[in-house]
Design an enzyme around this catalytic site. Structure first.
Site, mmCIF file in Angstrom:
data_model
loop_
_atom_site.group_PDB
_atom_site.id
_atom_site.type_symbol
_atom_site.label_atom_id
_atom_site.label_comp_id
_atom_site.label_asym_id
_atom_site.label_seq_id
_atom_site.Cartn_x
_atom_site.Cartn_y
_atom_site.Cartn_z
ATOM 1 N N CYS A 162 -1.448 3.133 8.494
ATOM 2 C CA CYS A 162 -0.090 2.370 8.090
ATOM 3 C C CYS A 162 -0.463 1.068 8.156
ATOM 4 O O CYS A 162 -0.870 0.767 9.631
ATOM 5 C CB CYS A 162 0.928 2.963 8.473
ATOM 6 S SG CYS A 162 1.128 4.674 7.576
ATOM 7 N N CYS B 172 2.878 8.248 2.388
ATOM 8 C CA CYS B 172 3.413 7.028 3.016
ATOM 9 C C CYS B 172 3.701 6.003 2.055
ATOM 10 O O CYS B 172 2.611 5.418 1.361
ATOM 11 C CB CYS B 172 2.363 6.789 4.180
ATOM 12 S SG CYS B 172 2.605 5.404 5.397
ATOM 13 N N GLU C 278 0.885 -1.235 -0.163
ATOM 14 C CA GLU C 278 0.012 0.019 -0.004
ATOM 15 C C GLU C 278 0.599 1.336 -0.194
ATOM 16 O O GLU C 278 1.845 1.264 0.470
ATOM 17 C CB GLU C 278 -0.897 -0.115 1.215
ATOM 18 C CG GLU C 278 0.014 0.120 2.340
ATOM 19 C CD GLU C 278 -0.530 0.348 3.800
ATOM 20 O OE1 GLU C 278 -1.729 0.786 3.871
ATOM 21 O OE2 GLU C 278 -0.001 0.123 5.057
ATOM 22 N N CYS D 217 5.644 -7.242 15.027
ATOM 23 C CA CYS D 217 5.129 -6.364 16.249
ATOM 24 C C CYS D 217 3.624 -6.832 16.363
ATOM 25 O O CYS D 217 2.956 -6.996 15.466
ATOM 26 C CB CYS D 217 5.158 -4.965 15.765
ATOM 27 S SG CYS D 217 6.813 -4.541 15.765
ATOM 28 N N CYS E 10 0.481 -4.750 14.802
ATOM 29 C CA CYS E 10 0.831 -4.326 13.670
ATOM 30 C C CYS E 10 0.252 -5.424 12.511
ATOM 31 O O CYS E 10 0.487 -6.650 12.615
ATOM 32 C CB CYS E 10 2.197 -3.961 13.108
ATOM 33 S SG CYS E 10 2.354 -3.662 11.445
ATOM 34 N N CYS F 87 6.314 -8.293 6.771
ATOM 35 C CA CYS F 87 7.324 -7.883 7.464
ATOM 36 C C CYS F 87 7.755 -9.033 8.464
ATOM 37 O O CYS F 87 6.859 -9.545 9.194
ATOM 38 C CB CYS F 87 6.959 -6.548 8.195
ATOM 39 S SG CYS F 87 8.174 -5.913 9.455
HETATM 40 N N1 SAH Z 1 8.477 -0.891 10.100
HETATM 41 C C1 SAH Z 1 8.677 0.345 10.554
HETATM 42 C C2 SAH Z 1 7.816 1.267 9.507
HETATM 43 C C3 SAH Z 1 6.325 0.624 9.177
HETATM 44 S S1 SAH Z 1 5.396 0.852 10.507
HETATM 45 C C4 SAH Z 1 8.384 0.914 12.068
HETATM 46 O O1 SAH Z 1 7.797 -0.302 12.460
HETATM 47 O O2 SAH Z 1 8.529 1.934 12.540
HETATM 48 C C5 SAH Z 1 5.060 2.645 10.693
HETATM 49 C C6 SAH Z 1 4.353 3.113 12.071
HETATM 50 O O3 SAH Z 1 3.037 2.343 12.093
HETATM 51 C C7 SAH Z 1 5.214 2.497 13.107
HETATM 52 O O4 SAH Z 1 5.438 3.508 13.969
HETATM 53 C C8 SAH Z 1 4.357 1.505 13.819
HETATM 54 O O5 SAH Z 1 4.682 0.783 14.907
HETATM 55 C C9 SAH Z 1 2.851 1.992 13.391
HETATM 56 N N2 SAH Z 1 1.858 0.934 13.546
HETATM 57 C C10 SAH Z 1 1.903 -0.333 12.993
HETATM 58 N N3 SAH Z 1 0.571 -1.034 13.296
HETATM 59 C C11 SAH Z 1 -0.146 0.093 13.931
HETATM 60 C C12 SAH Z 1 -1.357 0.027 14.373
HETATM 61 N N4 SAH Z 1 -2.369 -1.018 14.162
HETATM 62 N N5 SAH Z 1 -1.968 0.963 14.798
HETATM 63 C C13 SAH Z 1 -1.160 2.281 15.049
HETATM 64 N N6 SAH Z 1 -0.145 2.265 14.616
HETATM 65 C C14 SAH Z 1 0.388 1.079 14.004
HETATM 66 FE FE1 SF4 Z 2 7.194 -4.585 10.779
HETATM 67 FE FE2 SF4 Z 2 4.647 -3.773 11.619
HETATM 68 FE FE3 SF4 Z 2 6.913 -3.809 13.143
HETATM 69 FE FE4 SF4 Z 2 7.019 -1.918 11.437
HETATM 70 S S1 SF4 Z 2 5.329 -2.166 13.225
HETATM 71 S S2 SF4 Z 2 8.577 -3.356 12.174
HETATM 72 S S3 SF4 Z 2 6.061 -2.971 9.864
HETATM 73 S S4 SF4 Z 2 5.627 -5.527 12.055
#
Ligand code: SAH
Ligand code: SF4
Length: 369
Positions: free
Chosen positions: A341, A105, A92, A116, A119, A112
């Protein structure tokens, strides 16, 4: 032999390619400008380019964007595109218009590997790295598509954030030429302050980025202590908070801004208590020059997590602000089209069964009272 996609070259890369074809280097600058500043995809369009070069390029090279699977326009003007990257994978990009800027973005990987908890990209597991061409194609497409829609020759996208799907610093070699294309005056001409790499904390690559291409840095912190961060951001077991903060300070020596942005996703009853805000103050104050961006969690069913209430977000923010830490709460944009995101859960095939691992290991919170 497959034709070379010129979207994958930064300007020095394109110059080297032109030299291989027996062409002068300055031809590369002309070509690069046609591609990125004018959005050309057809060599025949490039009227001031020598015919001999156009003929050499045709057949050997092409300028190929990504196929758009879907486009959603939100009531607030946010636009989300889903791009096909083959083999059942999609990534996306989201455009967020604001009064004084237009932010895009973009994604760096299909899926990934960091995994996390909060996420949805993490829940899908890892499929593959995007190529430089696929990273740049998101910007190339969005910029020129938006110019057409808005009937303008002026630049529409002023900021790029690597906050879509994937961990950019786990795709470092493909990322850096893409960043250079964004920054290049003959490309998109974005200032280093307006290109942000967001990372979950790949410490050695933060150090390399500082040397190779220091752009604005956002670090996804999400917890004030190692035991909690270990659970939310598994990469913390490899690069714990103290090492991460040291890397942030080293980065600041070369960074285009004099602060690091720490992102903190607000999860009800997990990391959002006032006591945890005080721990965060202790951790960051006098240690790293920073701003904190509180992100209301965007819920998705498999996560088993809940978005913090506004009251809890506000109370958390107040603790930080009173301690003198500049704190913002991210506005949720494009809510009606799921444009946050990492919100395209169903679109990438899960090849790793990551979601099963995660659902089996719920987050446990050590109560401090
Ligand atoms: N992998 C990188 C960049 C992509 S995620 C990272 O983790 O920084 C971009 C941002 O979106 C990160 O700060 C991540 O923690 C946040 N994010 C991911 N899933 C989310 C969710 N379900 N709700 C809010 N923020 C989220
Ligand atoms: Fe990967 Fe999502 Fe964690 Fe960013 S927040 S490092 S995209 S798993």
């Amino acid at each position: 032999m497959d034709a070379v996609n010129l979207l994958g070259f930064d300007l020095p890369g394109l110059a080297a390619y032109c030299e291989q074809l027996g062409e002068k280097k300055f031809r590369a600058t002309q070509l690069f400008r046609w591609i990125h500043q004018k959005g050309a995809s057809d060599f025949e369009q490039m009227s001031d380019l020598a015919k001999s070069l156009r003929e050499k390029l045709a057949g050997r090279a092409l300028i190929r964007g990504l196929d758009v699977i879907s486009e959603h326009v939100s009531a607030d003007g946010t636009i989300k595109w889903l791009f096909d990257v083959g083999a059942g994978n999609a990534v996306e990009a989201v455009f967020i218009p604001e009064d004084d800027r237009g932010t895009l973005c973009i994604s760096s990987q299909a899926g990934c590997a960091v995994g996390c908890r909060f996420c949805s990209t993490g829940h899908q597991g890892f499929s593959r790295n995007l190529t430089t061409a696929e990273i740049v194609a998101q910007l190339w497409f969005a910029e020129h598509n938006l110019r057409q829609r808005q009937n303008t020759d002026e630049r529409v996208i002023s900021n790029v954030v690597m906050m879509g799907m994937g961990e950019p610093l786990q795709n470092y070699d493909q990322l850096v030429p893409a960043l250079r294309t964004m920054l290049d005056d003959h490309g998109y001409g974005l200032s280093r302050r307006r290109v942000t790499v967001s990372t979950s904390g790949v410490v050695p690559m933060i150090d390399r980025l500082r040397e190779d291409c220091p752009v604005a840095l956002a670090v996804s912190l999400h917890a004030p202590t190692d035991p909690l961060r270990d659970q939310l951001v598994p990469l913390n077991k490899k690069y714990p908070i103290a090492e991460l903060l040291d890397a942030c300070n080293r980065y600041l020596e070369k960074a285009p801004r004099d602060f690091i942005t720490f992102e903190y996703c607000m999860l009800q009853e997990v990391n959002d208590a006032p006591e945890q805000a005080r721990e965060l103050v202790k951790l960051l104050k006098h240690r790293v020059n920073c701003k904190v961006n509180l992100i209301p969690f965007n819920p998705f069913p498999a996560s088993g997590l809940v978005r913090s209430t506004n009251a809890r977000v506000q109370a958390f923010a107040v603790v930080l602000v009173q301690a003198g830490i500049v704190t913002t709460v991210r506005k949720t944009r494009g809510d009606d089209i799921d444009a946050a995101c990492g919100q395209l859960a169903g679109e990438v095939q899960d090849r790793t069964r990551a979601h099963i691992r995660m659902v089996r290991a719920p987050v446990t919170v050590a109560k401090s009272t």
